[in-house]
Scaffold this motif. Structure first.
Motif, PDB file in Angstrom:
ATOM      1  N   CYS A   1      -8.296   0.446  16.388  1.00 11.67           N
ATOM      2  CA  CYS A   1      -7.471   1.235  17.322  1.00 11.67           C
ATOM      3  C   CYS A   1      -5.998   0.839  17.215  1.00 11.67           C
ATOM      4  CB  CYS A   1      -7.956   1.039  18.756  1.00 11.67           C
ATOM      5  SG  CYS A   1      -9.655   1.575  19.021  1.00 11.67           S
ATOM      6  N   VAL A   2      -5.737  -0.463  17.092  1.00 11.68           N
ATOM      7  CA  VAL A   2      -4.349  -0.934  16.964  1.00 11.68           C
ATOM      8  C   VAL A   2      -3.708  -0.373  15.698  1.00 11.68           C
ATOM      9  CG1 VAL A   2      -2.909  -2.983  16.587  1.00 11.68           C
ATOM     10  CG2 VAL A   2      -4.724  -3.033  18.295  1.00 11.68           C
ATOM     11  N   GLY A   3      -4.457  -0.420  14.584  1.00 12.30           N
ATOM     12  CA  GLY A   3      -3.926   0.053  13.308  1.00 12.30           C
ATOM     13  C   GLY A   3      -3.641   1.540  13.287  1.00 12.30           C
ATOM     14  N   MET A   4      -4.323   2.301  14.142  1.00 13.37           N
ATOM     15  CA  MET A   4      -4.060   3.741  14.208  1.00 13.37           C
ATOM     16  C   MET A   4      -2.708   4.046  14.837  1.00 13.37           C
ATOM     17  SD  MET A   4      -7.709   5.349  15.370  1.00 13.37           S
ATOM     18  CE  MET A   4      -9.136   5.361  14.290  1.00 13.37           C
ATOM     19  N   LEU A   5      -2.169   3.084  15.599  1.00 15.27           N
ATOM     20  CA  LEU A   5      -0.937   3.325  16.350  1.00 15.27           C
ATOM     21  C   LEU A   5       0.266   2.552  15.812  1.00 15.27           C
ATOM     22  CD1 LEU A   5      -2.497   3.126  19.932  1.00 15.27           C
ATOM     23  CD2 LEU A   5      -1.899   5.195  18.675  1.00 15.27           C
ATOM     24  N   ILE A   6       0.008   1.410  15.161  1.00 15.06           N
ATOM     25  CA  ILE A   6       1.090   0.525  14.743  1.00 15.06           C
ATOM     26  C   ILE A   6       0.994   0.270  13.243  1.00 15.06           C
ATOM     27  CG2 ILE A   6       2.210  -1.722  15.109  1.00 15.06           C
ATOM     28  CD1 ILE A   6       0.875  -1.850  17.820  1.00 15.06           C
ATOM     29  N   ASP A   7       2.119   0.222  12.569  1.00 12.83           N
ATOM     30  CA  ASP A   7       2.173  -0.064  11.135  1.00 12.83           C
ATOM     31  C   ASP A   7       1.454  -1.375  10.820  1.00 12.83           C
ATOM     32  OD1 ASP A   7       3.471   0.170   8.369  1.00 12.83           O
ATOM     33  OD2 ASP A   7       4.203  -1.772   9.074  1.00 12.83           O
ATOM     34  N   GLY A   8       0.789  -1.429   9.647  1.00 12.39           N
ATOM     35  CA  GLY A   8      -0.021  -2.582   9.274  1.00 12.39           C
ATOM     36  C   GLY A   8       0.724  -3.899   9.307  1.00 12.39           C
ATOM     37  N   ILE A   9       1.931  -3.931   8.741  1.00 15.04           N
ATOM     38  CA  ILE A   9       2.716  -5.173   8.716  1.00 15.04           C
ATOM     39  C   ILE A   9       3.051  -5.610  10.134  1.00 15.04           C
ATOM     40  CG2 ILE A   9       4.961  -6.149   8.076  1.00 15.04           C
ATOM     41  CD1 ILE A   9       4.800  -4.497   5.497  1.00 15.04           C
TER      42      ILE A   9
ATOM     43  N   ALA B   1       0.820  -1.212   0.000  1.00 18.97           N
ATOM     44  CA  ALA B   1       0.000   0.000   0.000  1.00 18.97           C
ATOM     45  C   ALA B   1       0.854   1.262   0.000  1.00 18.97           C
ATOM     46  CB  ALA B   1      -0.936   0.001   1.209  1.00 18.97           C
ATOM     47  N   THR B   2       1.902   1.297   0.828  1.00 22.16           N
ATOM     48  CA  THR B   2       2.719   2.514   0.912  1.00 22.16           C
ATOM     49  C   THR B   2       3.426   2.800  -0.409  1.00 22.16           C
ATOM     50  OG1 THR B   2       4.458   1.148   1.913  1.00 22.16           O
ATOM     51  CG2 THR B   2       3.107   2.461   3.402  1.00 22.16           C
ATOM     52  N   ALA B   3       3.983   1.745  -1.038  1.00 28.50           N
ATOM     53  CA  ALA B   3       4.660   1.934  -2.323  1.00 28.50           C
ATOM     54  C   ALA B   3       3.674   2.403  -3.386  1.00 28.50           C
ATOM     55  CB  ALA B   3       5.332   0.629  -2.758  1.00 28.50           C
ATOM     56  N   GLN B   4       2.472   1.828  -3.375  1.00 30.26           N
ATOM     57  CA  GLN B   4       1.471   2.199  -4.374  1.00 30.26           C
ATOM     58  C   GLN B   4       1.007   3.638  -4.180  1.00 30.26           C
ATOM     59  OE1 GLN B   4      -1.530  -0.744  -5.199  1.00 30.26           O
ATOM     60  NE2 GLN B   4      -3.091   0.804  -5.510  1.00 30.26           N
ATOM     61  N   ILE B   5       0.775   4.039  -2.936  1.00 24.53           N
ATOM     62  CA  ILE B   5       0.342   5.411  -2.653  1.00 24.53           C
ATOM     63  C   ILE B   5       1.399   6.406  -3.118  1.00 24.53           C
ATOM     64  CG2 ILE B   5      -0.087   7.059  -0.781  1.00 24.53           C
ATOM     65  CD1 ILE B   5      -1.518   4.755   0.705  1.00 24.53           C
TER      66      ILE B   5
ATOM     67  N   TYR C   1       0.585  10.882   5.235  1.00 24.95           N
ATOM     68  CA  TYR C   1       1.710  11.812   5.122  1.00 24.95           C
ATOM     69  C   TYR C   1       2.502  11.592   3.826  1.00 24.95           C
ATOM     70  CZ  TYR C   1       0.498  12.857   9.899  1.00 24.95           C
ATOM     71  OH  TYR C   1      -0.199  13.226  11.020  1.00 24.95           O
ATOM     72  N   ILE C   2       2.530  10.337   3.350  1.00 29.12           N
ATOM     73  CA  ILE C   2       3.168  10.068   2.054  1.00 29.12           C
ATOM     74  C   ILE C   2       2.387  10.781   0.950  1.00 29.12           C
ATOM     75  CG2 ILE C   2       3.621   8.287   0.317  1.00 29.12           C
ATOM     76  CD1 ILE C   2       4.224   6.355   2.601  1.00 29.12           C
ATOM     77  N   THR C   3       1.061  10.656   0.986  1.00 22.67           N
ATOM     78  CA  THR C   3       0.222  11.339  -0.006  1.00 22.67           C
ATOM     79  C   THR C   3       0.427  12.843   0.058  1.00 22.67           C
ATOM     80  OG1 THR C   3      -1.445   9.609   0.330  1.00 22.67           O
ATOM     81  CG2 THR C   3      -2.129  11.553  -0.896  1.00 22.67           C
ATOM     82  N   SER C   4       0.491  13.373   1.274  1.00 24.26           N
ATOM     83  CA  SER C   4       0.672  14.813   1.466  1.00 24.26           C
ATOM     84  C   SER C   4       1.999  15.288   0.887  1.00 24.26           C
ATOM     85  CB  SER C   4       0.592  15.149   2.957  1.00 24.26           C
ATOM     86  OG  SER C   4       0.862  16.509   3.180  1.00 24.26           O
ATOM     87  N   SER C   5       3.076  14.549   1.179  1.00 24.67           N
ATOM     88  CA  SER C   5       4.397  14.979   0.702  1.00 24.67           C
ATOM     89  C   SER C   5       4.524  14.852  -0.805  1.00 24.67           C
ATOM     90  CB  SER C   5       5.504  14.166   1.393  1.00 24.67           C
ATOM     91  OG  SER C   5       5.412  12.806   1.029  1.00 24.67           O
ATOM     92  N   MET C   6       3.875  13.831  -1.392  1.00 29.48           N
ATOM     93  CA  MET C   6       3.968  13.621  -2.832  1.00 29.48           C
ATOM     94  C   MET C   6       3.066  14.575  -3.626  1.00 29.48           C
ATOM     95  SD  MET C   6       6.191  11.306  -3.517  1.00 29.48           S
ATOM     96  CE  MET C   6       7.134  10.045  -2.674  1.00 29.48           C
ATOM     97  N   SER C   7       1.942  14.991  -3.014  1.00 29.05           N
ATOM     98  CA  SER C   7       0.974  15.818  -3.736  1.00 29.05           C
ATOM     99  C   SER C   7       1.016  17.287  -3.339  1.00 29.05           C
ATOM    100  CB  SER C   7      -0.439  15.280  -3.500  1.00 29.05           C
ATOM    101  OG  SER C   7      -0.785  15.376  -2.126  1.00 29.05           O
ATOM    102  N   GLY C   8       1.629  17.579  -2.183  1.00 28.11           N
ATOM    103  CA  GLY C   8       1.672  18.967  -1.713  1.00 28.11           C
ATOM    104  C   GLY C   8       0.373  19.430  -1.063  1.00 28.11           C
TER     105      GLY C   8
ATOM    106  N   LEU D   1      -3.008   3.252   7.877  1.00 27.98           N
ATOM    107  CA  LEU D   1      -2.154   4.056   6.995  1.00 27.98           C
ATOM    108  C   LEU D   1      -2.753   5.433   6.730  1.00 27.98           C
ATOM    109  CD1 LEU D   1      -1.064   1.541   4.204  1.00 27.98           C
ATOM    110  CD2 LEU D   1       0.448   2.709   5.811  1.00 27.98           C
ATOM    111  N   LEU D   2      -4.085   5.522   6.800  1.00 28.99           N
ATOM    112  CA  LEU D   2      -4.760   6.761   6.412  1.00 28.99           C
ATOM    113  C   LEU D   2      -5.482   7.432   7.576  1.00 28.99           C
ATOM    114  CD1 LEU D   2      -6.292   5.607   2.998  1.00 28.99           C
ATOM    115  CD2 LEU D   2      -4.112   6.735   3.403  1.00 28.99           C
ATOM    116  N   THR D   3      -5.237   6.958   8.803  1.00 29.34           N
ATOM    117  CA  THR D   3      -5.915   7.550   9.957  1.00 29.34           C
ATOM    118  C   THR D   3      -4.887   8.054  10.970  1.00 29.34           C
ATOM    119  OG1 THR D   3      -6.099   5.307  10.885  1.00 29.34           O
ATOM    120  CG2 THR D   3      -8.038   6.210   9.786  1.00 29.34           C
TER     121      THR D   3
END
Length: 419
Positions: free
Chosen positions: A322-330, A108-112, A377-384, A367-369
């Motif tokens: 709740c867990v996914g909001m704090l810890i990376d998906g993998i 997901a991160t690479a694709q985003i 933040y990846i989307t933000s940095s890549m898109s401005g 990843l998105l919450t």
């Protein structure tokens, strides 16, 4: 004391792999059974003795070669042939291109990162709101953990000891369902906002775009077709896909230079080593969990609350959100699978494939919450575009994911019909 040490290390930001390994070491020391130290290294190594894990670096390498070889641009042009003429066509192109990419990259991160750079400026130029453009691209990244080949499915398959090829098959219908729900969201928003009119390619333009895309499309067909027809294992399919990506990028599109391979190998090795180390550490952590009979104790607690598999999955979804909001998906998949999977399969008779699809999709939502929201933040940095602005346009897509999660929890056949 061990749970306190575990929680404290997570809260102060210690890398998850180290948290898992150090917690296991602390447990051995606290228990006084120091003879277990002799088995520590063996347990870590045995966690990596799985042929399926080779698929992780190979799928990563395939994604690197695709980006370098100019295949992303051609997949976007091919998507334009099918949906470009609809009102709001570029938003549908974004979604369809994300489906193509999800069937190749698996991360997901690479694709985003790839799609945010390619699609957001293009949508802005055609008059779309910048927040919506970035949000559509970010939401499309959520297809990567569900549509095969999925890196999370590889990791879950290894931890759950189920065939990775079957996990890939389990993700096909949920992936299509998720893509359809995103298309409905785009359609509904388009009715409210009045999206720009699209434009169809002329016949010759459409033919050129499709022909240019055909070599790139051999990659997902090689991956999924090889597994479906029993020609190759997921690991062998990943090796075939990376070879095709190299040959297409080098000999057909002539954008991938052999001189760039060393840098791609280094990036792949670095990224894959972090995941592999987490799996090794999780093997030791799982050893501690089993030794302490934590799944059995948790199962006893949950079964007093409900005996309904659907209600159990709803509870799990709320906790994992709740867990996914704090810890990376993998990291989260590695962490929760040894604890929750035995309860799901043993006490509620839930298919491991259904459970795997549900938790992988749920955990990648993080990843998105906020507060972590790496994909945001990846989307933000890549898109401005600022994360807040993206999030304001993203909530309908997140609501669609929640509906899909409920459907996947309620109807097991959505995950098991193709297996």
């Amino acid at each position: 004391m061990t749970p306190v040490v575990f929680a404290f290390k997570l809260l102060i930001g210690v890398p998850v792999a180290l948290v898992l390994a150090l917690t296991a070491i602390w447990y051995v020391w606290e228990s006084g059974n120091t003879v277990l130290y002799d088995s520590f290294a063996q347990k870590m190594f045995s966690g990596l003795e799985n042929y399926g894990l080779l698929a992780i670096p190979l799928f990563m390498l395939t994604g690197e070669m695709m980006n370098e070889g100019g295949m992303t641009r051609r997949l976007i042009n091919a998507a334009r042939v099918f949906v470009g003429g609809f009102r709001g066509g570029l938003a549908y192109i974004n979604l369809l291109a994300n489906m193509f990419m999800a069937a190749i990259i698996g991360s997901a991160t690479a694709q985003i990162a790839v799609m945010a750079r390619a699609m957001t400026p293009e949508m802005e130029r055609e008059g779309y709101d910048t927040g919506f453009a970035a949000a559509t691209t970010a939401a499309g990244g959520l297809l990567a953990p569900v549509i095969p080949p999925s890196m999370l499915f590889v990791i879950f398959g290894v931890l759950a000891q189920v065939p990775i090829g079957d996990m890939f098959l389990a993700g096909i219908l949920p992936g299509l369902l998720l893509a359809a729900s995103f298309a409905l969201v785009i359609f509904a928003i388009g009715l409210v906002r009045g999206f720009p009119a699209g434009s169809w390619y002329t016949g010759p333009e459409a033919m050129r775009a499709l022909l240019a895309c055909l070599p790139a499309l051999t990659i997902p067909f090689a991956i999924i077709g090889g597994i479906l027809f029993g020609i190759a294992t997921p690991t062998e399919s990943a090796a075939i896909a990376s070879t095709i990506a190299f040959l297409v990028g080098w000999l057909v599109y002539r954008e991938l230079k052999p001189a760039a391979l060393w840098e791609m190998f280094k990036r792949t090795a670095f990224n894959a080593s972090m995941i592999v180390f987490m799996i090794a550490a999780a093997s030791v952590f799982g050893w501690v969990i089993i030794y302490e009979a934590i799944p059995q104790k948790l199962a006893a607690l949950l079964t007093t609350i409900t005996s309904d598999p659907f209600l159990f999955l709803l509870i799990v979804n709320l906790v994992l959100l709740c867990v996914g909001m704090l810890i990376d998906g993998i990291a989260a998949v590695i962490l929760v699978t040894p604890i929750l999977l035995p309860i799901a399969t043993g006490n509620y008779d839930i298919s491991p494939y259904q459970f795997g699809v549900v938790i992988c999709l749920n955990l990648v939502l993080g990843l998105l919450t906020p507060p972590v929201g790496v994909g945001l933040y990846i989307t933000s940095s890549m898109s401005g575009v600022t994360p807040g602005r993206i999030l304001r346009s993203l909530w309908p897509f997140l609501l669609a994911v929640a509906v899909v999660l409920i459907l996947l929890s309620r109807f097991p056949w959505l995950s098991t019909a193709l297996i």
